[in-house]
Design an enzyme around this catalytic site. Structure first.
Site, PDB file in Angstrom:
ATOM      1  CE  LYS A  95      -3.432  -0.752   2.880  1.00  0.00           C
ATOM      2  NZ  LYS A  95      -4.280  -0.748   4.117  1.00  0.00           N
ATOM      3  CE  LYS A 107      -3.774  -3.182   9.866  1.00  0.00           C
ATOM      4  NZ  LYS A 107      -3.988  -2.350   8.685  1.00  0.00           N
TER       5      LYS A 107
HETATM    6  N1  GLU Z   1      -5.193   1.016   9.356  1.00  0.00           N
HETATM    7  C1  GLU Z   1      -5.124   1.781   8.164  1.00  0.00           C
HETATM    8  C2  GLU Z   1      -4.775   0.888   6.988  1.00  0.00           C
HETATM    9  O1  GLU Z   1      -5.027  -0.295   7.005  1.00  0.00           O
HETATM   10  C3  GLU Z   1      -4.237   3.009   8.302  1.00  0.00           C
HETATM   11  C4  GLU Z   1      -2.806   2.754   8.612  1.00  0.00           C
HETATM   12  C5  GLU Z   1      -1.997   4.007   8.922  1.00  0.00           C
HETATM   13  O2  GLU Z   1      -2.513   5.100   8.824  1.00  0.00           O
HETATM   14  O3  GLU Z   1      -0.828   3.836   9.284  1.00  0.00           O
HETATM   15  O4  GLU Z   1      -4.316   1.324   5.973  1.00  0.00           O
END
Ligand code: GLU
Length: 473
Positions: A95, A107
Site C-alpha cells: 500500500k 500492523k
Molecule cells: N489502518 C489503516 C490501513 O489499514 C491506516 C494505517 C496508517 O494510517 O498507518 O491502511
C-alpha cells in the site's frame, strides 16, 4: 493448502503476490525478501478486568524494513491471529509503495472484542500494549508508527501517545510516534475521513476510465450510480457520505453487525447514522426494508459494492451470488483470491485494497510530517496567497470596470487551510497512483486486473529500494 482450495487471508495475499511476481523479472531471492515478514512480536500480558486478571494476547508485525519507520494500524478484534496481522502488515508495505508513502509496512493486533470492555479497561489494555512496544523498541517516530484500524480510533491513539511520551520524556518528536490522533492532540484535520475519501476518489477514477468501463457496459461518471456498503464504521461511513454528497451516488443497501437494509430510492447516510444512534440499530430505517440476512447486501444488484468491514467476506460459497459490476475493496482482503478469480472471469472490476484504502496511510504520512515539522500545514502561506489573489482580483476589477460580490471575492481569494491541503494532497495521491497502475496494465498487456498491476507497480518500487541499499546487486 491444496492448489485450488480456498486460501485463508494470509495465503490469499501470498497467492496474489506470486501471481504478480510472475510478471516481473526480479531475482527469486529478492522476491522472497520482499514477501516475508521481517519481524513478528507476539506478547501476552495481564490486565485487571473487574475483580480478576485476564491475560491478553497481542501482536505487532513489521513486514518490511526496506524503509523506516514501518507503519500500520492496530486492530482490536476477537478474530486477531498472527497470520491475520502478518497479512495486514504485508498489505501495508505494498500500500505504502503504491501511493509513494516512504514507509515499510506493519500492523498490530490485540485479540479482544472492544464491546466487551469499559472505556477504562480499554485504556488499561491500550497503555499496557504500548508499554510492551516501547520495551521492545517496536514503536517510535523513526521506528514503527501505529494508527487506527478496525476497533480502534483517535481515542486509543491519544492513549498510545500519552503512554509513549511518559516513558520517553524529552523526545521532542514524540507526537510522531502514532498517527490518527485527535486534532487537539497533534492530529491532523481530515485524517478521520481520509480512508473513505480516498475510497471515493479511487472509485471515481475507475468510473472515469472509459477503457475499463467498456468491459462492464457502464457509462462514465458517478452521478446516479448505485452503491451497496457492508460496514458502517469509519471507512464505510465516510465512503458512503462522500460518495453521496460529492459523487451523487445512490446508496441502496447497507449492512452492519445487527442486520441489513435495502431501499431502491437511496438511503441518506447521515440520517441512517442518526437513526442508529437513536435506536441502536440500522434496522427499521424509515423508507427502507429490513433484509433477512446481513450478508444479502453483498448480493444486491448494484454498480459498486463496497465491502468496508473485514477480510474474507466474498468467498467461494457466496461469490456466485454477487451481482455488482465493481467491487471496491475498502476493507483489507474482503475478497479471497479464489473468489476474485471467479469475479474477474465474469468481467467484474475489483479495485484492490492495497490501492483503494491507501488514503488512511497517506494522510497519516501528512500527520507524521506535520508532527516532525512542529507546524500546521498552511500556516506560512495562507495569508500570503490570500493577499496575492486579492490583489489580482482587485486589478481585474479595476481594469474591466466590473466588480464581483463580496461572497464571490472571498471564495476566490481564500488561502488554503490545513484541511484544504490535506484533501488536495490526498486527491493528487489517489489519482496519480491509479494512473500508475493503469500504465502498468498498458505496458504489460498480459496483466488484466488492477490488483496484479498494483502489485507489479509496488514490487518495482520496493525492489529498487533494496537494490539502492546495496542489499541486492
Ligand atoms: N489502518 C489503516 C490501513 O489499514 C491506516 C494505517 C496508517 O494510517 O498507518 O491502511
Amino acid at each position: 493448502m491444496a492448489k485450488n482450495s480456498e486460501p485463508n487471508f494470509y495465503e490469499s495475499v501470498q497467492r496474489n503476490f506470486d501471481k504478480a511476481a510472475r510478471h516481473t523479472n526480479l531475482p527469486e531471492g529478492l522476491l522472497e525478501q520482499i514477501k516475508v515478514c521481517n519481524a513478528v512480536y507476539y506478547m501476552q500480558f495481564p490486565v485487571k478486568v473487574g475483580n480478576h486478571y485476564q491475560v491478553i494476547e497481542a501482536f505487532r508485525v513489521q513486514h518490511s524494513h526496506h524503509r523506516h519507520p514501518t507503519k500500520g494500524g492496530i486492530r482490536f478484534s476477537q478474530k486477531v491471529s498472527q497470520e491475520e496481522v502478518m497479512a495486514l502488515a504485508a498489505l501495508m508495505t505494498y500500500k505504502c509503495a503504491i501511493v509513494d508513502v516512504p514507509f515499510g509496512g506493519a500492523k498490530g493486533g490485540v485479540k479482544i472484542s472492544p464491546r466487551d470492555y469499559t472505556p477504562g479497561q480499554l485504556e488499561r489494555i491500550t497503555r499496557r500494549y504500548t508499554t510492551e512496544l516501547v520495551r521492545k523498541n517496536f514503536i517510535g517516530p523513526a521506528i514503527d508508527v501505529p494508527a487506527p484500524d478496525y476497533g480502534t480510533g483517535a481515542r486509543e491513539m491519544a492513549w498510545i501517545l500519552d503512554t509513549y511520551s511518559a516513558l520517553k520524556g524529552g523526545d521532542i518528536d514524540a507526537s510522531a510516534c502514532v498517527t490518527g490522533k485527535p486534532v487537539t492532540q497533534n492530529g491532523i484535520r481530515g485524517r478521520e475521513e481520509a480512508t473513505g475519501r480516498g475510497v471515493f476518489y479511487g472509485i471515481r477514477e475507475v468510473l472515469n476510465d472509459k477503457g475499463l468501463l467498456k468491459r462492464m457496459g457502464l457509462e462514465p461518471g458517478t452521478e446516479g450510480k448505485t452503491m451497496a456498503i457492508q460496514g458502517l464504521g469509519n471507512v464505510g461511513y465516510y465512503t458512503g457520505k462522500i460518495s453521496q454528497e460529492e459523487g451523487g451516488f445512490k446508496i441502496i443497501s447497507v449492512a452492519e453487525y445487527e442486520g441489513a437494509i435495502y431501499c431502491k430510492n437511496g438511503i441518506d447516510i447521515d440520517a441512517l447514522v442518526a437513526h442508529r444512534k437513536k435506536t441502536g440499530s440500522i434496522l427499521d430505517f424509515p423508507g427502507a426494508v429490513n433484509m433477512e440476512q446481513r450478508k444479502q447486501t453483498l448480493e444486491v444488484a448494484c454498480d459498486v459494492l463496497v465491502p468496508a468491514a473485514l477480510e474474507n467476506q466474498i468467498r467461494d460459497d457466496n461469490v456466485k451470488k454477487v451481482k455488482a459490476k465493481i467491487i471496491a475493496e475498502a476493507a483489507n482482503g474482503p475478497v479471497t483470491a479464489s473468489a476474485a478469480e471467479y469475479l474477474l472471469k465474469k468481467g467484474c472490476v475489483i479495485i484492490p485494497d492495497m490501492y483503494l484504502n491507501a488514503g488512511g496511510v497517506t494522510v497519516s504520512y501528512f500527520e507524521w510530517l506535520k508532527n516532525l515539522s512542529h507546524m500546521r500545514f498552511g500556516r506560512m502561506e495562507k495569508r500570503f496567497d490570500q493577499n496575492r489573489y486579492l490583489n489580482l482580483v482587485n486589478l481585474i476589477e479595476r481594469e474591466t470596470g466590473r466588480s464581483i460580490s463580496d461572497k464571490e471575492k472571498s471564495f476566490i481569494t481564500k488561502g488554503a487551510d490545513e484541511i484544504d491541503l490535506v484533501r488536495s494532497g490526498l486527491e493528487e495521491t489517489m489519482v496519480t497512483a491509479y494512473h500508475q497502475i493503469r500504465e502498468v496494465m498498458k505496458r504489460k498487456q498480459k496483466i488484466e486486473d488492477l490488483r496484479t498491476a498494483a502489485f507489479v507497480n509496488a514490487l518495482g518500487k520496493i525492489s529498487s529500494d533494496y537494490i539502492n541499499m546495496g542489499v541486492f546487486p
